[in-house]
Design an enzyme around this catalytic site. Sequence first.
Site, PDB file in Angstrom:
ATOM      1  CG  HIS A   1       2.013  -0.155   4.581  1.00 53.06           C
ATOM      2  ND1 HIS A   1       2.001  -0.664   5.387  1.00 53.06           N
ATOM      3  CD2 HIS A   1       0.662   1.137   4.138  1.00 53.06           C
ATOM      4  CE1 HIS A   1       0.779  -0.957   5.394  1.00 53.06           C
ATOM      5  NE2 HIS A   1       0.005  -0.196   4.752  1.00 53.06           N
TER       6      HIS A   1
ATOM      7  CG  ASP B   1      -2.468  -0.700   1.053  1.00 53.92           C
ATOM      8  OD1 ASP B   1      -1.820  -1.131   0.425  1.00 53.92           O
ATOM      9  OD2 ASP B   1      -2.607  -0.813   2.545  1.00 53.92           O
TER      10      ASP B   1
END
Length: 210
Positions: free
Chosen positions: A176, A37
């Site tokens: 991430h 993400d």
Amino acid sequence: MMRWNPKVRLPKLLRLLYPEAFWCIPGNEKVVYLTFDDGPIPEITPWVLRLLEEENIPATFFCVGENVQKHPEEFRMICEAGHPTGNHTFNHLQGLKCDNETYLQNIERANELIHSRLFRPPHGFLKRSQYRKLKNQYRFVMWDVLSRDFDRQLSAEQVYQNTICFVRPGSILVFHDSLKAEKNMKEALPRVIRELKSRGYRFETIPEGI
């Protein structure tokens, strides 16, 4: 197995709020779905792509539209490497904190750059009214295991344990490619990949047709 942690795997009750969202991919095979993400980020994303190439595994990148706009070269690198992308709103907007029109426009603005049916709401929450408006246009992809690599109060070892102790066949894993997660992600992710491989897991991408 580690004691259940709601910060790593959300309670089943909360998952029922979005019944058509995918939290894991059904099946008994030892398959996991690695996702990232918040990118693309020049300082982080190329490093992730090199690791994936070295380990010969795919991943799915849920991109922030603003970052795609700022860093088109890194986004191009993701696509040219064959990794699917998903929409993570234009500027990491939280649906619970804004009106429906603003939220929907933000997602569409990101989609003009990302062009994907896959969508993951930032922080995993949005209003039910927003969900109803979006669920027929996008495939909602949540997670089964949140590594929490972004949490600077955690060590890389804790991030590693968060992932390894909760993984199961069909798990959607979240890391991430962001500056905030850089230290923990770079230390924990290679270990996670190699450990899962040693346990007989293979890595696949989130299919748009789920």
